[in-house]
Motif scaffolding. Structure first.
Motif, PDB file in Angstrom:
ATOM      1  N   LEU A 108      -7.436   6.353  14.434  1.00  0.00           N
ATOM      2  CA  LEU A 108      -5.994   6.281  14.198  1.00  0.00           C
ATOM      3  C   LEU A 108      -5.590   5.082  13.333  1.00  0.00           C
ATOM      4  O   LEU A 108      -4.752   5.237  12.442  1.00  0.00           O
ATOM      5  CB  LEU A 108      -5.250   6.268  15.527  1.00  0.00           C
ATOM      6  N   PRO A 109      -6.133   3.883  13.563  1.00  0.00           N
ATOM      7  CA  PRO A 109      -5.770   2.773  12.668  1.00  0.00           C
ATOM      8  C   PRO A 109      -6.112   3.051  11.206  1.00  0.00           C
ATOM      9  O   PRO A 109      -5.338   2.719  10.304  1.00  0.00           O
ATOM     10  CB  PRO A 109      -6.589   1.594  13.217  1.00  0.00           C
ATOM     11  N   ALA A 110      -7.257   3.686  10.959  1.00  0.00           N
ATOM     12  CA  ALA A 110      -7.632   4.019   9.586  1.00  0.00           C
ATOM     13  C   ALA A 110      -6.675   5.057   9.011  1.00  0.00           C
ATOM     14  O   ALA A 110      -6.310   4.994   7.828  1.00  0.00           O
ATOM     15  CB  ALA A 110      -9.068   4.540   9.541  1.00  0.00           C
ATOM     16  N   ALA A 111      -6.249   6.011   9.844  1.00  0.00           N
ATOM     17  CA  ALA A 111      -5.295   7.018   9.379  1.00  0.00           C
ATOM     18  C   ALA A 111      -3.967   6.374   9.005  1.00  0.00           C
ATOM     19  O   ALA A 111      -3.324   6.783   8.036  1.00  0.00           O
ATOM     20  CB  ALA A 111      -5.089   8.077  10.459  1.00  0.00           C
ATOM     21  N   CYS A 112      -3.555   5.379   9.774  1.00  0.00           N
ATOM     22  CA  CYS A 112      -2.302   4.675   9.464  1.00  0.00           C
ATOM     23  C   CYS A 112      -2.408   3.919   8.148  1.00  0.00           C
ATOM     24  O   CYS A 112      -1.479   3.952   7.335  1.00  0.00           O
ATOM     25  CB  CYS A 112      -1.955   3.706  10.597  1.00  0.00           C
ATOM     26  N   ALA A 113      -3.532   3.237   7.937  1.00  0.00           N
ATOM     27  CA  ALA A 113      -3.731   2.504   6.684  1.00  0.00           C
ATOM     28  C   ALA A 113      -3.763   3.463   5.500  1.00  0.00           C
ATOM     29  O   ALA A 113      -3.207   3.173   4.431  1.00  0.00           O
ATOM     30  CB  ALA A 113      -5.025   1.696   6.756  1.00  0.00           C
ATOM     31  N   ALA A 114      -4.391   4.615   5.691  1.00  0.00           N
ATOM     32  CA  ALA A 114      -4.451   5.601   4.609  1.00  0.00           C
ATOM     33  C   ALA A 114      -3.065   6.140   4.285  1.00  0.00           C
ATOM     34  O   ALA A 114      -2.747   6.395   3.112  1.00  0.00           O
ATOM     35  CB  ALA A 114      -5.387   6.745   5.006  1.00  0.00           C
ATOM     36  N   TYR A 115      -2.241   6.298   5.296  1.00  0.00           N
ATOM     37  CA  TYR A 115      -0.893   6.806   5.068  1.00  0.00           C
ATOM     38  C   TYR A 115      -0.061   5.796   4.281  1.00  0.00           C
ATOM     39  O   TYR A 115       0.675   6.179   3.362  1.00  0.00           O
ATOM     40  CB  TYR A 115      -0.227   7.125   6.405  1.00  0.00           C
ATOM     41  N   GLU A 116      -0.165   4.537   4.633  1.00  0.00           N
ATOM     42  CA  GLU A 116       0.513   3.498   3.861  1.00  0.00           C
ATOM     43  C   GLU A 116       0.070   3.538   2.396  1.00  0.00           C
ATOM     44  O   GLU A 116       0.896   3.428   1.485  1.00  0.00           O
ATOM     45  CB  GLU A 116       0.220   2.117   4.453  1.00  0.00           C
ATOM     46  N   ALA A 117      -1.220   3.725   2.185  1.00  0.00           N
ATOM     47  CA  ALA A 117      -1.739   3.775   0.816  1.00  0.00           C
ATOM     48  C   ALA A 117      -1.208   4.992   0.066  1.00  0.00           C
ATOM     49  O   ALA A 117      -0.902   4.910  -1.130  1.00  0.00           O
ATOM     50  CB  ALA A 117      -3.267   3.786   0.846  1.00  0.00           C
ATOM     51  N   ASP A 118      -1.073   6.118   0.771  1.00  0.00           N
ATOM     52  CA  ASP A 118      -0.544   7.325   0.134  1.00  0.00           C
ATOM     53  C   ASP A 118       0.893   7.117  -0.337  1.00  0.00           C
ATOM     54  O   ASP A 118       1.270   7.551  -1.430  1.00  0.00           O
ATOM     55  CB  ASP A 118      -0.591   8.498   1.116  1.00  0.00           C
ATOM     56  N   ILE A 119       1.698   6.474   0.504  1.00  0.00           N
ATOM     57  CA  ILE A 119       3.091   6.222   0.130  1.00  0.00           C
ATOM     58  C   ILE A 119       3.156   5.308  -1.095  1.00  0.00           C
ATOM     59  O   ILE A 119       3.905   5.562  -2.039  1.00  0.00           O
ATOM     60  CB  ILE A 119       3.867   5.612   1.308  1.00  0.00           C
ATOM     61  N   ALA A 120       2.340   4.266  -1.078  1.00  0.00           N
ATOM     62  CA  ALA A 120       2.323   3.333  -2.207  1.00  0.00           C
ATOM     63  C   ALA A 120       1.861   4.023  -3.484  1.00  0.00           C
ATOM     64  O   ALA A 120       2.429   3.815  -4.563  1.00  0.00           O
ATOM     65  CB  ALA A 120       1.422   2.143  -1.886  1.00  0.00           C
ATOM     66  N   GLN A 121       0.840   4.881  -3.376  1.00  0.00           N
ATOM     67  CA  GLN A 121       0.319   5.574  -4.552  1.00  0.00           C
ATOM     68  C   GLN A 121       1.357   6.516  -5.142  1.00  0.00           C
ATOM     69  O   GLN A 121       1.395   6.736  -6.359  1.00  0.00           O
ATOM     70  CB  GLN A 121      -0.944   6.340  -4.184  1.00  0.00           C
ATOM     71  N   ALA A 122       2.232   7.058  -4.286  1.00  0.00           N
ATOM     72  CA  ALA A 122       3.295   7.947  -4.759  1.00  0.00           C
ATOM     73  C   ALA A 122       4.438   7.193  -5.416  1.00  0.00           C
ATOM     74  O   ALA A 122       5.370   7.811  -5.946  1.00  0.00           O
ATOM     75  CB  ALA A 122       3.821   8.786  -3.599  1.00  0.00           C
ATOM     76  N   GLY A 123       4.389   5.880  -5.361  1.00  0.00           N
ATOM     77  CA  GLY A 123       5.447   5.073  -5.953  1.00  0.00           C
ATOM     78  C   GLY A 123       6.542   4.689  -4.983  1.00  0.00           C
ATOM     79  O   GLY A 123       7.572   4.144  -5.380  1.00  0.00           O
ATOM     80  N   GLY A 124       6.328   4.954  -3.705  1.00  0.00           N
ATOM     81  CA  GLY A 124       7.335   4.625  -2.696  1.00  0.00           C
ATOM     82  C   GLY A 124       8.353   5.737  -2.526  1.00  0.00           C
ATOM     83  O   GLY A 124       8.437   6.663  -3.340  1.00  0.00           O
ATOM     84  N   VAL A 125       9.121   5.639  -1.463  1.00  0.00           N
ATOM     85  CA  VAL A 125      10.122   6.651  -1.132  1.00  0.00           C
ATOM     86  C   VAL A 125      11.441   6.319  -1.823  1.00  0.00           C
ATOM     87  O   VAL A 125      11.914   5.179  -1.764  1.00  0.00           O
ATOM     88  CB  VAL A 125      10.312   6.730   0.393  1.00  0.00           C
ATOM     89  N   ARG A 152       1.657   2.476  12.237  1.00  0.00           N
ATOM     90  CA  ARG A 152       0.763   2.098  13.325  1.00  0.00           C
ATOM     91  C   ARG A 152       0.966   3.037  14.507  1.00  0.00           C
ATOM     92  O   ARG A 152       1.877   3.852  14.507  1.00  0.00           O
ATOM     93  CB  ARG A 152       1.049   0.656  13.767  1.00  0.00           C
ATOM     94  N   ILE A 153       0.134   2.879  15.539  1.00  0.00           N
ATOM     95  CA  ILE A 153       0.308   3.635  16.768  1.00  0.00           C
ATOM     96  C   ILE A 153       1.285   2.891  17.671  1.00  0.00           C
ATOM     97  O   ILE A 153       1.286   1.661  17.728  1.00  0.00           O
ATOM     98  CB  ILE A 153      -1.048   3.854  17.493  1.00  0.00           C
ATOM     99  N   LYS A 154       2.155   3.642  18.328  1.00  0.00           N
ATOM    100  CA  LYS A 154       3.135   3.065  19.252  1.00  0.00           C
ATOM    101  C   LYS A 154       3.144   3.846  20.562  1.00  0.00           C
ATOM    102  O   LYS A 154       2.873   5.045  20.592  1.00  0.00           O
ATOM    103  CB  LYS A 154       4.552   3.101  18.650  1.00  0.00           C
ATOM    104  N   THR A 155       3.463   3.145  21.643  1.00  0.00           N
ATOM    105  CA  THR A 155       3.687   3.770  22.934  1.00  0.00           C
ATOM    106  C   THR A 155       5.178   4.035  23.078  1.00  0.00           C
ATOM    107  O   THR A 155       5.994   3.126  22.882  1.00  0.00           O
ATOM    108  CB  THR A 155       3.209   2.859  24.079  1.00  0.00           C
ATOM    109  N   LEU A 156       5.537   5.263  23.415  1.00  0.00           N
ATOM    110  CA  LEU A 156       6.947   5.625  23.526  1.00  0.00           C
ATOM    111  C   LEU A 156       7.530   5.139  24.849  1.00  0.00           C
ATOM    112  O   LEU A 156       6.876   5.173  25.888  1.00  0.00           O
ATOM    113  CB  LEU A 156       7.108   7.147  23.426  1.00  0.00           C
ATOM    114  N   THR A 157       8.770   4.693  24.790  1.00  0.00           N
ATOM    115  CA  THR A 157       9.450   4.259  26.010  1.00  0.00           C
ATOM    116  C   THR A 157       9.827   5.475  26.856  1.00  0.00           C
ATOM    117  O   THR A 157       9.902   6.604  26.382  1.00  0.00           O
ATOM    118  CB  THR A 157      10.740   3.488  25.684  1.00  0.00           C
ATOM    119  N   ARG A 158      10.066   5.209  28.125  1.00  0.00           N
ATOM    120  CA  ARG A 158      10.521   6.279  29.016  1.00  0.00           C
ATOM    121  C   ARG A 158      11.822   6.887  28.503  1.00  0.00           C
ATOM    122  O   ARG A 158      12.016   8.105  28.548  1.00  0.00           O
ATOM    123  CB  ARG A 158      10.734   5.718  30.428  1.00  0.00           C
ATOM    124  N   GLN A 159      12.735   6.041  27.981  1.00  0.00           N
ATOM    125  CA  GLN A 159      14.013   6.535  27.482  1.00  0.00           C
ATOM    126  C   GLN A 159      13.820   7.520  26.331  1.00  0.00           C
ATOM    127  O   GLN A 159      14.432   8.581  26.295  1.00  0.00           O
ATOM    128  CB  GLN A 159      14.896   5.374  27.019  1.00  0.00           C
TER     129      GLN A 159
END
Length: 260
Positions: A108-125, A152-159
């Motif tokens: 999962l951490p590698a997937a998150c880093a790859a996703y950040e790289a994909d966004i940057a390669q696209a020129g940003g949102v 990154r990975i996050k734990t969701l709150t009960r709310q």
């Protein structure tokens, strides 16, 4: 930060206008797509314009804000499937044009880093659609999230899990406990943020977002520092705003050519 208070249907039209304006000026625009209830009317309006007016997304690309961890690829509440059903399959986005974090990745951490790289390669949102949780979260950046965070990975709150249980047959236990989410700094890198909120349940979160101090306890408040942030709210969601009359006056006097 611009605050627009109007009926919910008008808010969706305004957000769709902003997207259409970008597509007209630059067909290869990069959109940021959100799930949840808030953007649904925007997707409906954009799909209508595609079907009835020929608005094309053929050269556009899109990135999703977040994804549950561990939901099966064919689960109807997997966000990739939700976005496809509610928006992508209703317009002419090219196959593969919509990207999302990989909640089924072994690393999962590698997937998150790859996703950040994909966004940057696209020129940003270029334009990021957002909703807001009752506790002030945007994407799945829960209270206490770092204002400098990246995907990154996050734990969701009960709310949050209780708020999302309506999508899982009312069962909180069916809502995943973890997700992958764009971080607050990732979201802030988009060139235009457009947040929609409706209903009295969002009133306190909207009040903190617009008029409260910038704090990790209300993650959306980081938007106050963005150079081009638009907050679209109905009367109920605006009911706690101390300067609501001023926001109405400001928008009423805005030049027509300026747009959002």
């Amino acid at each position: 930060m611009e605050v627009v208070i109007a009926p919910a249907g008008e808010l969706a039209r305004l957000a769709a206008d902003a997207v259409q304006g970008l597509l007209t000026a630059r067909p290869g625009v990069v959109l940021g797509l959100a799930t949840g209830s808030s953007p649904l009317a925007v997707y409906d309006e954009l799909a209508r314009r595609h079907a009835e007016e020929g608005l094309s997304f053929a050269r556009a690309r899109a990135f999703m804000l977040d994804e549950y961890v561990g939901l099966a690829a064919d689960h109807p509440q997997r966000y990739r499937n939700v976005i496809d059903k509610e928006f992508a399959a209703r317009v002419d986005l090219a196959p593969g044009a919509v990207r999302g974090p990989d909640g089924l990745a072994e690393d999962l951490p590698a997937a998150c880093a790859a996703y950040e790289a994909d966004i940057a390669q696209a020129g940003g949102v270029d334009l990021q659609l957002l909703g807001i949780g009752t506790d002030g979260h945007i994407a799945f950046n829960e209270p206490g999230s770092s204002l400098a965070s990246r995907t990154r990975i996050k734990t969701l709150t009960r709310q949050t899990r209780e708020d999302n249980a309506r999508f899982f047959g009312g069962s909180v236990e069916q809502v995943p406990r973890h997700c992958l989410t764009q971080g607050l700094a990732t979201i802030m890198s988009a060139r235009h943020l457009v947040l929609l909120a409706s209903g009295r349940a969002k009133a306190e979160a909207v009040h903190q977002l617009v008029e409260g101090p910038i704090s990790a306890m209300w993650p959306a408040t980081i938007m106050q520092t963005h150079p081009h942030a638009t907050v679209l709210v109905d009367d109920a969601a605006a009911s706690r705003l101390q300067l609501a009359d001023y926001y109405r006056q400001t928008y009423a006097g805005k030049p027509d050519w300026q747009g959002l």
